[in-house]
Design a protein around this motif. Structure first.
Motif, PDB file in Angstrom:
ATOM      1  N   ALA A  75     -11.902  74.560 -26.736  1.00  0.00           N
ATOM      2  CA  ALA A  75     -10.601  74.461 -27.385  1.00  0.00           C
ATOM      3  C   ALA A  75     -10.684  74.918 -28.837  1.00  0.00           C
ATOM      4  CB  ALA A  75     -10.077  73.031 -27.304  1.00  0.00           C
ATOM      5  N   ALA A  76     -11.751  74.505 -29.523  1.00  0.00           N
ATOM      6  CA  ALA A  76     -11.940  74.886 -30.916  1.00  0.00           C
ATOM      7  C   ALA A  76     -12.174  76.381 -31.051  1.00  0.00           C
ATOM      8  CB  ALA A  76     -13.112  74.110 -31.518  1.00  0.00           C
ATOM      9  N   PHE A  77     -12.908  76.961 -30.095  1.00  0.00           N
ATOM     10  CA  PHE A  77     -13.149  78.411 -30.110  1.00  0.00           C
ATOM     11  C   PHE A  77     -11.826  79.168 -30.018  1.00  0.00           C
ATOM     12  CE2 PHE A  77     -13.673  82.392 -27.808  1.00  0.00           C
ATOM     13  CZ  PHE A  77     -14.663  83.028 -28.545  1.00  0.00           C
ATOM     14  N   PHE A  78     -10.987  78.778 -29.065  1.00  0.00           N
ATOM     15  CA  PHE A  78      -9.695  79.432 -28.888  1.00  0.00           C
ATOM     16  C   PHE A  78      -8.818  79.222 -30.120  1.00  0.00           C
ATOM     17  CE2 PHE A  78      -5.276  79.238 -27.151  1.00  0.00           C
ATOM     18  CZ  PHE A  78      -5.160  80.592 -26.858  1.00  0.00           C
ATOM     19  N   ALA A  79      -8.829  77.995 -30.652  1.00  0.00           N
ATOM     20  CA  ALA A  79      -8.045  77.694 -31.845  1.00  0.00           C
ATOM     21  C   ALA A  79      -8.530  78.518 -33.033  1.00  0.00           C
ATOM     22  CB  ALA A  79      -8.125  76.212 -32.172  1.00  0.00           C
ATOM     23  N   GLY A  80      -9.841  78.746 -33.118  1.00  0.00           N
ATOM     24  CA  GLY A  80     -10.397  79.541 -34.205  1.00  0.00           C
ATOM     25  C   GLY A  80      -9.913  80.975 -34.175  1.00  0.00           C
ATOM     26  N   VAL A  81      -9.808  81.539 -32.977  1.00  0.00           N
ATOM     27  CA  VAL A  81      -9.287  82.907 -32.833  1.00  0.00           C
ATOM     28  C   VAL A  81      -7.842  82.966 -33.313  1.00  0.00           C
ATOM     29  CG1 VAL A  81      -8.732  84.751 -31.208  1.00  0.00           C
ATOM     30  CG2 VAL A  81     -10.827  83.419 -30.896  1.00  0.00           C
ATOM     31  N   ILE A  82      -7.020  82.041 -32.824  1.00  0.00           N
ATOM     32  CA  ILE A  82      -5.600  82.010 -33.173  1.00  0.00           C
ATOM     33  C   ILE A  82      -5.409  81.752 -34.664  1.00  0.00           C
ATOM     34  CG2 ILE A  82      -3.408  80.810 -32.797  1.00  0.00           C
ATOM     35  CD1 ILE A  82      -4.318  82.497 -30.425  1.00  0.00           C
ATOM     36  N   ASP A  83      -6.149  80.789 -35.193  1.00  0.00           N
ATOM     37  CA  ASP A  83      -5.977  80.386 -36.580  1.00  0.00           C
ATOM     38  C   ASP A  83      -6.355  81.497 -37.549  1.00  0.00           C
ATOM     39  OD1 ASP A  83      -5.144  77.857 -37.949  1.00  0.00           O
ATOM     40  OD2 ASP A  83      -6.986  78.232 -39.053  1.00  0.00           O
ATOM     41  N   ALA A  84      -7.387  82.269 -37.232  1.00  0.00           N
ATOM     42  CA  ALA A  84      -7.801  83.370 -38.099  1.00  0.00           C
ATOM     43  C   ALA A  84      -6.740  84.455 -38.170  1.00  0.00           C
ATOM     44  CB  ALA A  84      -9.118  83.965 -37.598  1.00  0.00           C
ATOM     45  N   ILE A  85      -5.971  84.598 -37.107  1.00  0.00           N
ATOM     46  CA  ILE A  85      -4.938  85.634 -37.052  1.00  0.00           C
ATOM     47  C   ILE A  85      -3.634  85.162 -37.678  1.00  0.00           C
ATOM     48  CG2 ILE A  85      -3.537  87.081 -35.525  1.00  0.00           C
ATOM     49  CD1 ILE A  85      -5.883  86.865 -33.493  1.00  0.00           C
ATOM     50  N   ALA A  86      -3.187  83.977 -37.297  1.00  0.00           N
ATOM     51  CA  ALA A  86      -1.834  83.555 -37.687  1.00  0.00           C
ATOM     52  C   ALA A  86      -1.736  82.123 -38.171  1.00  0.00           C
ATOM     53  CB  ALA A  86      -0.884  83.760 -36.500  1.00  0.00           C
ATOM     54  N   GLY A  87      -2.821  81.347 -38.132  1.00  0.00           N
ATOM     55  CA  GLY A  87      -2.735  79.939 -38.474  1.00  0.00           C
ATOM     56  C   GLY A  87      -2.214  79.125 -37.303  1.00  0.00           C
ATOM     57  N   GLY A  88      -2.152  77.809 -37.489  1.00  0.00           N
ATOM     58  CA  GLY A  88      -1.600  76.946 -36.456  1.00  0.00           C
ATOM     59  C   GLY A  88      -2.596  76.484 -35.417  1.00  0.00           C
ATOM     60  N   GLY A  89      -3.897  76.643 -35.689  1.00  0.00           N
ATOM     61  CA  GLY A  89      -4.901  76.217 -34.717  1.00  0.00           C
ATOM     62  C   GLY A  89      -4.872  74.727 -34.437  1.00  0.00           C
ATOM     63  N   GLY A  90      -4.364  73.951 -35.396  1.00  0.00           N
ATOM     64  CA  GLY A  90      -4.273  72.516 -35.209  1.00  0.00           C
ATOM     65  C   GLY A  90      -3.360  72.103 -34.070  1.00  0.00           C
ATOM     66  N   LEU A  91      -2.436  72.994 -33.699  1.00  0.00           N
ATOM     67  CA  LEU A  91      -1.575  72.723 -32.547  1.00  0.00           C
ATOM     68  C   LEU A  91      -2.397  72.570 -31.273  1.00  0.00           C
ATOM     69  CD1 LEU A  91       1.523  75.091 -32.906  1.00  0.00           C
ATOM     70  CD2 LEU A  91       1.461  72.615 -33.163  1.00  0.00           C
ATOM     71  N   ILE A  92      -3.552  73.210 -31.251  1.00  0.00           N
ATOM     72  CA  ILE A  92      -4.435  73.149 -30.082  1.00  0.00           C
ATOM     73  C   ILE A  92      -5.425  72.006 -30.225  1.00  0.00           C
ATOM     74  CG2 ILE A  92      -6.179  74.411 -28.750  1.00  0.00           C
ATOM     75  CD1 ILE A  92      -4.813  77.014 -29.865  1.00  0.00           C
ATOM     76  N   THR A  93      -6.046  71.890 -31.406  1.00  0.00           N
ATOM     77  CA  THR A  93      -7.167  70.964 -31.553  1.00  0.00           C
ATOM     78  C   THR A  93      -6.754  69.501 -31.711  1.00  0.00           C
ATOM     79  OG1 THR A  93      -7.205  71.531 -33.915  1.00  0.00           O
ATOM     80  CG2 THR A  93      -8.747  72.694 -32.466  1.00  0.00           C
ATOM     81  N   VAL A  94      -5.669  69.227 -32.434  1.00  0.00           N
ATOM     82  CA  VAL A  94      -5.274  67.824 -32.627  1.00  0.00           C
ATOM     83  C   VAL A  94      -4.900  67.151 -31.299  1.00  0.00           C
ATOM     84  CG1 VAL A  94      -3.593  66.269 -33.694  1.00  0.00           C
ATOM     85  CG2 VAL A  94      -4.616  68.106 -35.039  1.00  0.00           C
ATOM     86  N   PRO A  95      -4.047  67.766 -30.456  1.00  0.00           N
ATOM     87  CA  PRO A  95      -3.759  67.130 -29.158  1.00  0.00           C
ATOM     88  C   PRO A  95      -5.002  66.935 -28.296  1.00  0.00           C
ATOM     89  CG  PRO A  95      -2.141  68.838 -29.631  1.00  0.00           C
ATOM     90  CD  PRO A  95      -3.221  68.974 -30.659  1.00  0.00           C
ATOM     91  N   VAL A  96      -5.933  67.891 -28.365  1.00  0.00           N
ATOM     92  CA  VAL A  96      -7.167  67.772 -27.578  1.00  0.00           C
ATOM     93  C   VAL A  96      -8.001  66.598 -28.075  1.00  0.00           C
ATOM     94  CG1 VAL A  96      -9.365  68.897 -27.063  1.00  0.00           C
ATOM     95  CG2 VAL A  96      -7.249  70.196 -26.886  1.00  0.00           C
ATOM     96  N   LEU A  97      -8.076  66.417 -29.382  1.00  0.00           N
ATOM     97  CA  LEU A  97      -8.827  65.292 -29.938  1.00  0.00           C
ATOM     98  C   LEU A  97      -8.183  63.955 -29.564  1.00  0.00           C
ATOM     99  CD1 LEU A  97      -9.678  66.751 -33.450  1.00  0.00           C
ATOM    100  CD2 LEU A  97     -11.347  65.966 -31.767  1.00  0.00           C
ATOM    101  N   LEU A  98      -6.867  63.910 -29.584  1.00  0.00           N
ATOM    102  CA  LEU A  98      -6.161  62.691 -29.162  1.00  0.00           C
ATOM    103  C   LEU A  98      -6.418  62.403 -27.689  1.00  0.00           C
ATOM    104  CD1 LEU A  98      -2.767  63.227 -31.022  1.00  0.00           C
ATOM    105  CD2 LEU A  98      -4.487  61.493 -31.558  1.00  0.00           C
ATOM    106  N   ALA A  99      -6.432  63.463 -26.871  1.00  0.00           N
ATOM    107  CA  ALA A  99      -6.692  63.301 -25.440  1.00  0.00           C
ATOM    108  C   ALA A  99      -8.114  62.813 -25.180  1.00  0.00           C
ATOM    109  CB  ALA A  99      -6.450  64.624 -24.712  1.00  0.00           C
ATOM    110  N   ALA A 100      -9.029  63.111 -26.108  1.00  0.00           N
ATOM    111  CA  ALA A 100     -10.421  62.670 -25.958  1.00  0.00           C
ATOM    112  C   ALA A 100     -10.593  61.195 -26.298  1.00  0.00           C
ATOM    113  CB  ALA A 100     -11.336  63.507 -26.837  1.00  0.00           C
TER     114      ALA A 100
END
Length: 256
Positions: A19-44
């Motif tokens: 999830a962090a890898f995918f978020a890193g790709v998105i975040d480097a391009i446009a930002g907003g990676g936290g949309l992916i990582t925060v829900p995943v961390l909550l789910a954990a």
């Protein structure tokens, strides 16, 4: 400083890394990676405070990774960024320190409207940006004091959309290209993230094991994302920024 650890299965670590890898790709391009990582961390199973603190740790790896690549490729001259970096760090520390004392709910309600405006700006970017940049340009000192401090403060206090706001400011007030604006934004994003992380490190909410594992995923993802920024340019960045601005807006509207 307290260290929080969890007895978590190996597959959860692998899922968080991915999830962090995918978020890193998105975040480097446009930002907003936290949309992916925060829900995943909550789910954990992390609490909201632990998820936000740990997200800041892993997010730092991504922004630092992207910044390193942009600096290495000559997209950013670090010596020209010292003042913006300093003012962004001051703003971020101030925002993080005041997060417990200020009511950020009202400001948070305004963020979706601003992000939608940013999405519209990027949609009409080729026509709008030259007009605005020619009439509202700022010096490096003015940009540092006004934009660096205020957006650093915003990132420390709330955070969503900071990358899009920095990119828009660079496009409008410094007249940079989309690629250059994205590169400079990552350096200031990394600055505000590291400054906030320094404050979070003493909160006792950081789950270090998860943050470090996800940090590796962020680092490698951001390396790929930053390469795509340089090779694909505005053709990739513009639609991604529009999508992420609207996605963040929808999430904030649903949350509030």
């Amino acid at each position: 400083m307290d260290f929080v650890f969890y007895d978590i299965a190996l597959w959860v670590y692998l899922a968080l890394f991915a999830a962090a890898f995918f978020a890193g790709v998105i975040d480097a391009i446009a930002g907003g990676g936290g949309l992916i990582t925060v829900p995943v961390l909550l789910a954990a199973g992390l609490s909201p405070a632990e998820a936000l603190a740990t997200n800041k740790l892993q997010g730092c790896a991504g922004t630092v990774s992207a910044s390193y690549h942009f600096i290495k490729k000559g997209q950013v001259k670090l010596s020209d960024m010292l003042l913006p970096i300093a003012m962004t760090a001051i703003g971020a520390v101030s925002g993080t320190l005041l997060v417990s004392y200020l009511d950020s709910a009202l400001l948070l309600k305004a963020v979706p409207i601003i992000l939608i405006a940013v999405a519209i700006f990027f949609f009409f970017l080729p026509k709008v940006q030259p007009y605005i940049a020619s009439r509202f340009s700022l010096t490096n000192l003015q940009f540092s004091l006004i934009i660096g401090t205020s957006l650093g403060f915003y990132d420390g206090l709330i955070g969503p959309g900071t990358g899009a706001f920095f990119s828009t400011a660079y496009l409008c007030f410094m007249g940079l290209t989309v690629v250059s604006a994205t590169a400079h934004t990552k350096v200031l994003n990394a600055t505000s993230n590291l400054a906030s992380l320094a404050m979070f490190a003493f909160s006792g909410h950081l789950v270090w094991a998860l943050g470090i594992v996800m940090g590796f995923g962020q680092w490698f993802g951001a390396q790929i994302g930053s390469r795509l920024v340089i090779t694909k340019g505005a053709k990739l960045i513009r639609p991604m920024v529009i999508i992420m601005c609207l996605a963040i807006s929808v999430k904030l509207l649903l949350d509030n």
